[in-house]
Design a protein around this motif. Structure first.
Motif, short mmCIF file in Angstrom:
data_model
loop_
_atom_site.label_atom_id
_atom_site.label_comp_id
_atom_site.label_asym_id
_atom_site.label_seq_id
_atom_site.Cartn_x
_atom_site.Cartn_y
_atom_site.Cartn_z
N TYR A 1 0.84 -1.19 0.00
CA TYR A 1 0.00 0.00 0.00
C TYR A 1 0.88 1.25 0.00
CZ TYR A 1 -3.38 3.46 1.53
OH TYR A 1 -4.18 4.58 1.60
N PRO A 2 0.60 2.29 -0.78
CA PRO A 2 -0.62 2.49 -1.59
C PRO A 2 -0.44 2.07 -3.05
CG PRO A 2 0.60 4.54 -1.49
CD PRO A 2 1.43 3.52 -0.74
N ASN A 3 0.44 1.13 -3.32
CA ASN A 3 0.74 0.75 -4.69
C ASN A 3 0.51 -0.74 -4.92
OD1 ASN A 3 1.41 1.75 -7.21
ND2 ASN A 3 3.55 1.19 -7.01
N LEU A 4 -0.59 -1.25 -4.39
CA LEU A 4 -0.95 -2.65 -4.63
C LEU A 4 -1.39 -2.83 -6.08
CD1 LEU A 4 -3.03 -3.27 -1.39
CD2 LEU A 4 -0.85 -4.35 -1.96
N ARG A 5 -1.12 -3.99 -6.64
CA ARG A 5 -1.51 -4.28 -8.01
C ARG A 5 -1.87 -5.75 -8.16
NH1 ARG A 5 3.05 -3.12 -11.99
NH2 ARG A 5 3.81 -1.59 -10.51
N MET A 6 -2.53 -6.09 -9.25
CA MET A 6 -2.83 -7.48 -9.53
C MET A 6 -1.55 -8.22 -9.88
SD MET A 6 -6.09 -7.81 -9.12
CE MET A 6 -6.18 -9.53 -9.67
N ASP A 7 -1.40 -9.43 -9.35
CA ASP A 7 -0.35 -10.34 -9.80
C ASP A 7 -1.03 -11.25 -10.82
OD1 ASP A 7 1.56 -12.26 -10.26
OD2 ASP A 7 2.15 -12.45 -8.15
N TYR A 8 -0.99 -10.85 -12.08
CA TYR A 8 -1.77 -11.54 -13.11
C TYR A 8 -1.35 -12.99 -13.29
CZ TYR A 8 -3.64 -6.97 -14.28
OH TYR A 8 -4.28 -5.75 -14.22
N SER A 9 -0.13 -13.33 -12.92
CA SER A 9 0.31 -14.72 -13.06
C SER A 9 -0.38 -15.65 -12.07
CB SER A 9 1.84 -14.81 -12.87
OG SER A 9 2.19 -14.50 -11.53
N LYS A 10 -0.99 -15.08 -11.01
CA LYS A 10 -1.63 -15.90 -9.98
C LYS A 10 -3.16 -15.80 -10.00
CE LYS A 10 2.40 -15.68 -6.95
NZ LYS A 10 2.94 -15.22 -5.64
N VAL B 1 -5.78 -21.34 -16.64
CA VAL B 1 -4.32 -21.36 -16.75
C VAL B 1 -3.87 -20.02 -17.31
CG1 VAL B 1 -2.39 -22.36 -18.04
CG2 VAL B 1 -4.13 -23.85 -17.05
N TYR B 2 -2.81 -19.48 -16.71
CA TYR B 2 -2.22 -18.22 -17.17
C TYR B 2 -1.28 -18.50 -18.33
CZ TYR B 2 0.54 -13.87 -16.86
OH TYR B 2 1.19 -12.68 -17.11
N PHE B 3 -1.60 -17.98 -19.51
CA PHE B 3 -0.77 -18.21 -20.68
C PHE B 3 0.44 -17.30 -20.70
CE2 PHE B 3 -3.53 -21.23 -22.37
CZ PHE B 3 -3.08 -21.68 -23.62
N GLY B 4 0.35 -16.14 -20.05
CA GLY B 4 1.52 -15.28 -19.98
C GLY B 4 1.22 -13.83 -20.31
N ASN B 5 2.29 -13.04 -20.29
CA ASN B 5 2.23 -11.60 -20.53
C ASN B 5 3.00 -11.25 -21.79
OD1 ASN B 5 4.21 -9.10 -20.19
ND2 ASN B 5 2.25 -8.52 -19.31
N LEU B 6 2.49 -10.26 -22.51
CA LEU B 6 3.20 -9.69 -23.65
C LEU B 6 3.30 -8.18 -23.45
CD1 LEU B 6 1.50 -11.60 -26.61
CD2 LEU B 6 3.82 -11.97 -25.75
N ASN B 7 4.41 -7.61 -23.88
CA ASN B 7 4.63 -6.15 -23.88
C ASN B 7 4.82 -5.55 -22.49
OD1 ASN B 7 4.25 -6.30 -26.69
ND2 ASN B 7 2.07 -5.88 -26.51
N GLY B 8 5.16 -6.37 -21.49
CA GLY B 8 5.51 -5.85 -20.18
C GLY B 8 4.33 -5.52 -19.30
N GLU B 9 4.64 -5.13 -18.05
CA GLU B 9 3.61 -4.81 -17.07
C GLU B 9 3.07 -3.40 -17.26
OE1 GLU B 9 3.40 -6.52 -12.84
OE2 GLU B 9 5.54 -6.18 -13.18
N ALA B 10 1.79 -3.24 -16.99
CA ALA B 10 1.18 -1.90 -17.02
C ALA B 10 1.41 -1.19 -15.71
CB ALA B 10 -0.32 -2.04 -17.29
N GLU B 11 1.45 0.13 -15.75
CA GLU B 11 1.59 0.92 -14.53
C GLU B 11 0.28 0.91 -13.74
OE1 GLU B 11 2.53 4.62 -16.30
OE2 GLU B 11 4.70 4.32 -16.15
N THR B 12 0.39 0.96 -12.43
CA THR B 12 -0.79 1.07 -11.60
C THR B 12 -1.28 2.52 -11.62
OG1 THR B 12 0.44 1.64 -9.59
CG2 THR B 12 0.16 -0.71 -10.08
N PRO B 13 -2.54 2.76 -11.22
CA PRO B 13 -3.04 4.14 -11.14
C PRO B 13 -2.16 5.02 -10.25
CG PRO B 13 -4.88 2.62 -11.03
CD PRO B 13 -3.62 1.79 -10.98
N GLU B 14 -1.64 4.46 -9.15
CA GLU B 14 -0.78 5.23 -8.25
C GLU B 14 0.53 5.59 -8.95
OE1 GLU B 14 0.77 7.19 -4.92
OE2 GLU B 14 -1.26 6.68 -5.53
N GLU B 15 1.11 4.66 -9.71
CA GLU B 15 2.34 4.96 -10.46
C GLU B 15 2.08 6.01 -11.53
OE1 GLU B 15 4.72 0.68 -10.13
OE2 GLU B 15 3.23 0.98 -11.71
N GLN B 16 0.94 5.94 -12.19
CA GLN B 16 0.58 6.94 -13.18
C GLN B 16 0.44 8.32 -12.53
OE1 GLN B 16 -3.00 5.37 -14.91
NE2 GLN B 16 -1.94 3.76 -16.05
#
Length: 280
Positions: free
Chosen positions: A98-107, A206-221
């Motif tokens: 906190y305050p920069n929590l984000r989804m761990d899309y792999s899980k 099943v998580y197939f994976g990520n392409l083009n890197g991670e997106a910024e969170t609203p807090e990072e933006q």
């Protein structure tokens, strides 16, 4: 005001004093009215955890997926598909602090069941979109070749998504997804599960994976925007500061105007040195 549909001794529906009465999947439920107080650190973390999870799960394409993905798991319980998906992903699919929590899309888990999940998965970016592939074989279960692949493609930066609930059969071993140019370079997260042709079984997603890197969170933006604005102001003040010194032959002339300029210059410089959001 509460409404009692079943007479004076039946279960009411609505608010009575400090109690709220309602029905949840056929079950009468009563709870206390919440009171707003100053949030503790743990409450702030929990609030953001829920907000981050909801931001993902409440997208229309994700809702369509989990409504099928958790349907069998929800049967016979007082919980619905969204309850189950929220409970799991809020607990197991978040990362950061906190305050920069984000989804761990792999899980992330979007479906839950006993059917054999996709194996030997592969995700490839093509000139026109995506190509998913998997091992189509399922030894000893020939009839599961008709299992249907469900696919979710999610774009975290724009919070858009596309769900394919009848993508292709297990036996085909692949599925292609065209993407418009506006999404091809965005961060992409891809998931898939199998459901049986008769709808009586489903697999874990099943998580197939990520392409083009991670997106910024609203807090990072927000932090990046704040840094850019502060840097622009610093550049203006810095130019005026050094120009003033240069015009005085490299000497500092202690006027009130210069002292004010110097104070702002030093304050902005200190903020920039310690402000999150600067380019890495």
């Amino acid at each position: 005001m509460a409404i009692s549909k079943y007479g004076p001794y039946g279960h009411p529906n609505g608010k009575i004093g400090k109690l709220v009465h309602y029905m949840l999947k056929g079950q009468p439920v009563t709870r206390l009215v919440g009171r707003r107080t100053k949030s503790s650190p743990a409450q702030l973390v929990n609030c953001q955890s829920m907000a981050v999870t909801m931001r993902f799960l409440n997208h229309e394409s994700v809702l369509r997926f989990i409504n099928l993905g958790f349907e069998l798991e929800a049967r016979g319980t007082v919980k619905n598909q969204h309850n189950l998906a929220t409970s799991y992903n809020k607990k197991f699919a978040l990362k950061g602090e906190y305050p920069n929590l984000r989804m761990d899309y792999s899980k992330v888990l979007l479906s839950k069941g006993e059917l054999s999940a996709p194996k030997d998965t592969k995700l490839i970016k093509t000139e026109i979109g995506l190509e998913l592939s998997w091992n189509p074989e399922m030894p000893g279960s020939w009839h599961h070749g008709d299992d249907i692949a469900m696919v979710l493609v999610y774009f975290p930066r724009s919070q858009e998504g596309i769900s394919f609930l009848n993508a292709s059969k297990r036996e085909t071993g692949k599925h292609s997804i065209p993407l418009t140019r506006e999404f091809q370079d965005d961060p992409i997260e891809v998931y898939m599960c199998f459901k049986s042709a008769d709808g009586k079984e489903i697999s874990d997603s099943v998580y197939f994976g990520n392409l083009n890197g991670e997106a910024e969170t609203p807090e990072e933006q927000r932090q990046k925007k704040k840094y850019v604005e502060l840097k622009a102001r610093f550049n203006q003040v810095s130019a005026a500061y050094w120009q003033n010194i240069e015009l005085n032959g490299g000497l500092i002339v202690e006027t009130k105007a210069f002292r004010n300029l110097q104070t702002e210059y030093l304050a902005l410089k200190a903020k920039l040195d310690n402000l999150p959001g600067k380019p890495s």
